[in-house]
Design a protein around this motif. Structure first.
Motif, PDB file in Angstrom:
ATOM      1  N   ASP A  64      14.474   2.769 -27.721  1.00  0.00           N
ATOM      2  CA  ASP A  64      14.465   4.159 -28.214  1.00  0.00           C
ATOM      3  C   ASP A  64      13.060   4.700 -28.372  1.00  0.00           C
ATOM      4  O   ASP A  64      12.873   5.766 -28.978  1.00  0.00           O
ATOM      5  CB  ASP A  64      15.211   4.250 -29.539  1.00  0.00           C
ATOM      6  CG  ASP A  64      14.638   3.316 -30.594  1.00  0.00           C
ATOM      7  OD1 ASP A  64      13.716   2.539 -30.248  1.00  0.00           O
ATOM      8  OD2 ASP A  64      15.105   3.349 -31.746  1.00  0.00           O
ATOM      9  N   GLY A  65      12.064   4.000 -27.856  1.00  0.00           N
ATOM     10  CA  GLY A  65      10.687   4.475 -27.930  1.00  0.00           C
ATOM     11  C   GLY A  65       9.898   3.944 -29.104  1.00  0.00           C
ATOM     12  O   GLY A  65       8.707   4.241 -29.219  1.00  0.00           O
ATOM     13  N   HIS A  66      10.521   3.156 -29.988  1.00  0.00           N
ATOM     14  CA  HIS A  66       9.800   2.591 -31.122  1.00  0.00           C
ATOM     15  C   HIS A  66       8.959   1.403 -30.682  1.00  0.00           C
ATOM     16  O   HIS A  66       9.348   0.646 -29.804  1.00  0.00           O
ATOM     17  CB  HIS A  66      10.763   2.157 -32.233  1.00  0.00           C
ATOM     18  CG  HIS A  66      11.353   3.315 -32.993  1.00  0.00           C
ATOM     19  ND1 HIS A  66      12.492   3.973 -32.583  1.00  0.00           N
ATOM     20  CD2 HIS A  66      10.939   3.934 -34.137  1.00  0.00           C
ATOM     21  CE1 HIS A  66      12.779   4.943 -33.431  1.00  0.00           C
ATOM     22  NE2 HIS A  66      11.847   4.938 -34.385  1.00  0.00           N
ATOM     23  N   GLU A  67       7.814   1.248 -31.290  1.00  0.00           N
ATOM     24  CA  GLU A  67       6.914   0.149 -30.979  1.00  0.00           C
ATOM     25  C   GLU A  67       6.213  -0.305 -32.249  1.00  0.00           C
ATOM     26  O   GLU A  67       5.769   0.523 -33.062  1.00  0.00           O
ATOM     27  CB  GLU A  67       5.880   0.589 -29.942  1.00  0.00           C
ATOM     28  CG  GLU A  67       4.903  -0.495 -29.538  1.00  0.00           C
ATOM     29  CD  GLU A  67       3.858   0.011 -28.565  1.00  0.00           C
ATOM     30  OE1 GLU A  67       3.076  -0.821 -28.061  1.00  0.00           O
ATOM     31  OE2 GLU A  67       3.815   1.238 -28.319  1.00  0.00           O
ATOM     32  N   SER A 116       9.507  15.094 -26.492  1.00  0.00           N
ATOM     33  CA  SER A 116      10.710  14.550 -27.131  1.00  0.00           C
ATOM     34  C   SER A 116      11.846  14.323 -26.124  1.00  0.00           C
ATOM     35  O   SER A 116      12.739  13.519 -26.378  1.00  0.00           O
ATOM     36  CB  SER A 116      11.181  15.503 -28.240  1.00  0.00           C
ATOM     37  OG  SER A 116      11.471  16.802 -27.697  1.00  0.00           O
ATOM     38  N   ASN A 147       6.516   5.839 -32.900  1.00  0.00           N
ATOM     39  CA  ASN A 147       7.350   6.367 -31.825  1.00  0.00           C
ATOM     40  C   ASN A 147       6.648   7.598 -31.274  1.00  0.00           C
ATOM     41  O   ASN A 147       6.719   8.683 -31.860  1.00  0.00           O
ATOM     42  CB  ASN A 147       8.748   6.720 -32.339  1.00  0.00           C
ATOM     43  CG  ASN A 147       9.715   7.015 -31.195  1.00  0.00           C
ATOM     44  OD1 ASN A 147       9.336   7.600 -30.188  1.00  0.00           O
ATOM     45  ND2 ASN A 147      10.968   6.613 -31.359  1.00  0.00           N
ATOM     46  N   ASN A 148       5.950   7.402 -30.160  1.00  0.00           N
ATOM     47  CA  ASN A 148       5.155   8.489 -29.589  1.00  0.00           C
ATOM     48  C   ASN A 148       6.011   9.648 -29.108  1.00  0.00           C
ATOM     49  O   ASN A 148       5.533  10.787 -29.029  1.00  0.00           O
ATOM     50  CB  ASN A 148       4.310   7.959 -28.429  1.00  0.00           C
ATOM     51  CG  ASN A 148       3.228   7.001 -28.892  1.00  0.00           C
ATOM     52  OD1 ASN A 148       2.623   7.205 -29.944  1.00  0.00           O
ATOM     53  ND2 ASN A 148       2.986   5.941 -28.122  1.00  0.00           N
ATOM     54  N   TYR A 149       7.267   9.386 -28.780  1.00  0.00           N
ATOM     55  CA  TYR A 149       8.147  10.458 -28.339  1.00  0.00           C
ATOM     56  C   TYR A 149       8.463  11.406 -29.488  1.00  0.00           C
ATOM     57  O   TYR A 149       8.481  12.636 -29.318  1.00  0.00           O
ATOM     58  CB  TYR A 149       9.444   9.882 -27.771  1.00  0.00           C
ATOM     59  CG  TYR A 149       9.267   8.968 -26.593  1.00  0.00           C
ATOM     60  CD1 TYR A 149       9.190   9.481 -25.292  1.00  0.00           C
ATOM     61  CD2 TYR A 149       9.176   7.597 -26.765  1.00  0.00           C
ATOM     62  CE1 TYR A 149       9.042   8.628 -24.207  1.00  0.00           C
ATOM     63  CE2 TYR A 149       9.024   6.751 -25.687  1.00  0.00           C
ATOM     64  CZ  TYR A 149       8.951   7.268 -24.414  1.00  0.00           C
ATOM     65  OH  TYR A 149       8.793   6.423 -23.345  1.00  0.00           O
ATOM     66  N   GLN A 150       8.718  10.862 -30.672  1.00  0.00           N
ATOM     67  CA  GLN A 150       9.036  11.691 -31.836  1.00  0.00           C
ATOM     68  C   GLN A 150       7.794  12.311 -32.445  1.00  0.00           C
ATOM     69  O   GLN A 150       7.860  13.418 -33.020  1.00  0.00           O
ATOM     70  CB  GLN A 150       9.761  10.844 -32.882  1.00  0.00           C
ATOM     71  CG  GLN A 150      11.118  10.331 -32.418  1.00  0.00           C
ATOM     72  CD  GLN A 150      11.797   9.464 -33.462  1.00  0.00           C
ATOM     73  OE1 GLN A 150      11.225   9.183 -34.516  1.00  0.00           O
ATOM     74  NE2 GLN A 150      13.022   9.020 -33.166  1.00  0.00           N
ATOM     75  N   ARG A 183      11.909   3.760 -23.222  1.00  0.00           N
ATOM     76  CA  ARG A 183      12.949   4.625 -23.779  1.00  0.00           C
ATOM     77  C   ARG A 183      13.976   4.902 -22.688  1.00  0.00           C
ATOM     78  O   ARG A 183      13.636   5.428 -21.634  1.00  0.00           O
ATOM     79  CB  ARG A 183      12.352   5.937 -24.292  1.00  0.00           C
ATOM     80  CG  ARG A 183      13.336   6.817 -25.046  1.00  0.00           C
ATOM     81  CD  ARG A 183      12.703   8.150 -25.365  1.00  0.00           C
ATOM     82  NE  ARG A 183      13.561   8.986 -26.203  1.00  0.00           N
ATOM     83  CZ  ARG A 183      13.385  10.298 -26.402  1.00  0.00           C
ATOM     84  NH1 ARG A 183      12.366  10.916 -25.809  1.00  0.00           N
ATOM     85  NH2 ARG A 183      14.207  10.982 -27.164  1.00  0.00           N
ATOM     86  N   GLU A 214      19.178   4.410 -26.412  1.00  0.00           N
ATOM     87  CA  GLU A 214      18.415   4.785 -27.599  1.00  0.00           C
ATOM     88  C   GLU A 214      19.323   5.060 -28.791  1.00  0.00           C
ATOM     89  O   GLU A 214      18.918   4.877 -29.946  1.00  0.00           O
ATOM     90  CB  GLU A 214      17.571   6.030 -27.303  1.00  0.00           C
ATOM     91  CG  GLU A 214      18.389   7.256 -26.883  1.00  0.00           C
ATOM     92  CD  GLU A 214      17.511   8.454 -26.620  1.00  0.00           C
ATOM     93  OE1 GLU A 214      16.338   8.432 -27.067  1.00  0.00           O
ATOM     94  OE2 GLU A 214      17.983   9.419 -25.990  1.00  0.00           O
TER      95      GLU A 214
END
Length: 357
Positions: A107-110, A131, A122-125, A96, A101
């Protein structure tokens, strides 16, 4: 007969003598002198530098080496993480990067692949507590920042490779020069020793040494030092056999110069080109050897890391989190390619025969 009257011809006008002027005594070098740049004399090293920078691939390789070295120095300090800092709550977070992003990338999506299908996470969201957290290269299985660990590992790999290459250059160069200069029985004995050392597989020597000694940076440098000097000594010996009968060497010997003075003060400066070229070729070999040893678990001990240990850790998560292995692989590939490009450029710049081709 009537006397002919003599016809008087006017006397030729006396020539006016030439009076020199100040312009006739102007110094030759007092004005602007045009010099043909193609034939202007220049030193040997200026000519080498000009030919080196004329080769675009060598310049690209040098720029990449400089950039990677700079990031290896300042990269670990560009965020608040350390290479050994663990946080199991943030393990396996995808890359990220701030700014990117918003473009929908990094953007943190996997995408996770399971036996029931694929889904995007998305572990960040999913964790509001994190976040505002950013892992530029993602995090590993222990929640360690891969960005910091990648550049810390690059620093370790570069230190090991350059130190081992320099030590091998000194040992191999001295061994080959002495063997070639004295010749005879000295050369025969030294070459038989070299053949014995070269006959033992390098990987066996390094592995056994690392099993006996305590794993670490100095142990790896010592192991590489014992195995990588053979090729350097052969090049130094070949150059010595070619130059030791030259006139300037015979003149120095006639004037009473000692053997080691002739070897290291007379002949060595004349073979520095092939030595530098071989040194540049040996650095990527040392990087690869260190990475292999770390990959099989014989390298840098944890929590320290190198490119090889990072590739080994990322390989274990290749099927689930492939982003973890990508940064160290790319850095190591770029390093090896860049050093080879620079070495190839130096070989052409330092070899007069290749410059004429």
């Amino acid at each position: 007969m009537a006397a002919k009257k003599a016809v008087l011809q006017p006397a030729a006008a006396a020539e006016t003598p030439y009076v020199p002027t100040d312009d006739d005594f102007k110094l030759k070098n007092s004005g602007t002198i045009d010099i043909d740049e193609n034939y202007a004399s220049q030193s040997y090293w200026k000519d080498v530098i000009a030919h080196f920078f004329h080769k675009k691939s060598a310049v690209v390789g040098m720029i990449l080496i400089i950039l990677i070295t700079v990031f290896a120095i300042v990269g670990p300090g560009m965020n608040s993480f350390s290479y050994s800092q663990q946080n199991l709550a943030t393990k396996n977070f995808a890359p990220r990067i701030p700014g990117l992003e918003k473009l929908g990338i990094f953007d943190g999506h996997e995408t996770m692949s399971t036996s029931t299908g694929s889904y995007v996470v998305n572990n960040y969201q999913d964790n509001e507590e994190y976040s505002n957290l950013y892992y530029w290269f993602g995090s590993d299985n222990f929640g360690r920042d891969i960005w910091t660990r990648t550049w810390s590992g690059t620093r370790v790999s570069l230190i090991i490779a350059v130190a081992a290459a320099l030590i091998d250059m000194i040992i191999g160069m001295s061994y080959g020069l002495i063997s070639g200069y004295f010749g005879g029985k000295v050369d025969m004995i030294m070459q038989r020793i070299l053949e014995v050392c070269n006959g033992i597989p390098r990987l066996v020597i390094v592995t056994l040494l690392l099993l006996v000694l305590e794993p670490g940076m100095l142990t790896i440098i010592f192991a590489l030092m014992l195995t990588e000097w053979v090729s350097m000594s052969r090049i130094a010996r070949a150059e010595m056999l070619k130059l030791k009968e030259q006139e300037y060497v015979l003149a120095s010997r006639t004037l009473g110069a000692g053997s080691f003075f002739i070897i290291f003060r007379q002949i060595l400066p004349n073979i520095i080109g092939p030595i530098i070229t071989q040194l540049m070729f040996s650095i990527p070999t040392a990087i690869f050897t260190e990475a292999f040893l770390s990959f099989v678990g014989l390298g840098i001990p944890v929590p320290q890391c190198s490119l090889g240990s990072l590739i080994s850790d990322g390989f274990n998560s290749l099927t689930t989190h492939p982003y973890q292995i990508v940064p160290p692989i790319i850095i190591m590939a770029l390093l090896m390619m860049s050093f080879n490009l620079v070495a190839d450029g130096l070989r052409e710049a330092l070899d007069p025969k290749m410059k004429q081709a």
